[in-house]
Design an enzyme around this catalytic site. Structure first.
Site, short mmCIF file in Angstrom:
data_model
loop_
_atom_site.label_atom_id
_atom_site.label_comp_id
_atom_site.label_asym_id
_atom_site.label_seq_id
_atom_site.Cartn_x
_atom_site.Cartn_y
_atom_site.Cartn_z
N HIS A 98 123.53 9.06 11.26
CA HIS A 98 122.78 8.98 9.90
C HIS A 98 123.74 7.99 8.97
O HIS A 98 125.22 8.38 9.04
CB HIS A 98 122.54 10.24 9.34
N GLU A 175 116.29 3.30 9.51
CA GLU A 175 116.38 3.57 8.23
C GLU A 175 117.24 2.52 7.26
O GLU A 175 118.52 2.52 7.24
CB GLU A 175 117.30 4.80 8.02
P1 13P Z 1 114.76 9.96 1.91
O1 13P Z 1 113.52 9.98 2.42
O2 13P Z 1 115.15 10.80 0.71
O3 13P Z 1 114.92 8.39 1.20
O4 13P Z 1 116.03 9.75 2.74
C1 13P Z 1 115.67 9.28 4.07
C2 13P Z 1 116.75 9.77 5.16
O5 13P Z 1 117.87 9.31 5.01
C3 13P Z 1 116.18 10.67 6.05
O6 13P Z 1 117.20 10.87 7.06
#
Ligand code: 13P
Length: 246
Positions: A98, A175
């Site tokens: 992450h 992401e």
């Molecule tokens: P948000 O949904 O709070 O933008 O976070 C996304 C995330 O990092 C999920 O791992």
């Protein structure tokens, strides 16, 4: 195929009581539709108790795994949680790489590659997170693709070198860093194009993550390249997805 919703609670909530409340709402959501499969990833302090108490009602994941030495599953590594420990609780998924761990815990691609290997070899479904920062994003889609390709190559290096099959066990979460927690998601069409690109590159299921909530999830759902979502902030209020998932 059912879309996967991974609820990444991050470092929330503050008490076990609140954790049980959020989990209860997540279970109601899970039971309300068979078009979705939900896996909840609580902080490790809550994970074990929740996964024992609510086994069979919902699927669980860990937010991280130990990827260093010794790999035996126990040893002198203060604060870490091994794949063997996760095996002994009822966990099916592990999130690795992450961007918050890359940034705040200085996790390198080399460490992430090891964690990915450890998780897959132990039989978990591993959710590998990749994504570009705003600077790369502002250079356009080709720059983003090239950044993601490089990240995937590095993070999967240990896997490429080993023979076991990753198909069905590796999941990539796209992401974009600039979209996480900002309330500004990637536009769904661009997210779908990137999901397609990643799918073709590594043959894995692809999730989109970054400011997905109950109001905007419907704009993404129609894209079949997107196999599901990795959801942070909004996963702490599962009821908000209620009507959107049918
Ligand atoms: P948000 O949904 O709070 O933008 O976070 C996304 C995330 O990092 C999920 O791992």
């Amino acid at each position: 195929m059912a879309k996967l919703l991974i609820f990444n609670w991050k470092m929330n909530p503050g008490t076990f009581k609140e954790a049980e409340k959020i989990l209860g709402e997540s279970i109601i959501l899970e039971e309300s539709s068979d078009k979705y499969e939900i896996a909840v990833c609580p902080p490790s302090l809550w994970l074990f108790d929740l996964s024992q108490k609510y086994a069979g009602k919902i699927t669980f994941g860990s937010q991280d795994v130990f990827g260093g030495d010794p790999l035996s599953g126990k040893g002198a590594s203060t604060g870490e949680i091994s794949a063997e420990m996760l095996k002994n609780s009822k966990v099916e998924y592990i999130i690795v790489g992450h961007s918050e761990r890359r940034r705040y815990e200085n996790e390198t691609d080399e460490m992430i590659s090891k964690k990915t290997e450890v998780g897959l070899k132990a039989g978990f479904k591993v959710i590998l997170c990749v994504g570009e920062d705003l600077n790369t994003h502002s250079q356009g889609p080709e720059a983003v693709k090239s950044f993601i390709k490089d990240q995937l190559e590095k993070d999967l290096e240990n896997i490429h070198n080993s023979k076991f099959i990753i198909h069905n066990s590796l999941i990539v979460a796209y992401e974009p860093i600039w979209a996480i927690g900002t309330g500004i998601p990637e536009n769904p069409e661009s997210a779908a194009l990137m999901a397609k690109y990643i799918k073709e590159a590594v043959g894995a299921q692809v999730l989109y993550g970054g400011s997905v909530d109950g109001k905007n999830i419907g704009n993404f759902i129609k894209y079949e390249e997107i196999d599901g979502f990795l959801i942070g902030g909004a996963s702490l209020s599962p009821a908000q997805f209620g009507g959107q998932l049918n």
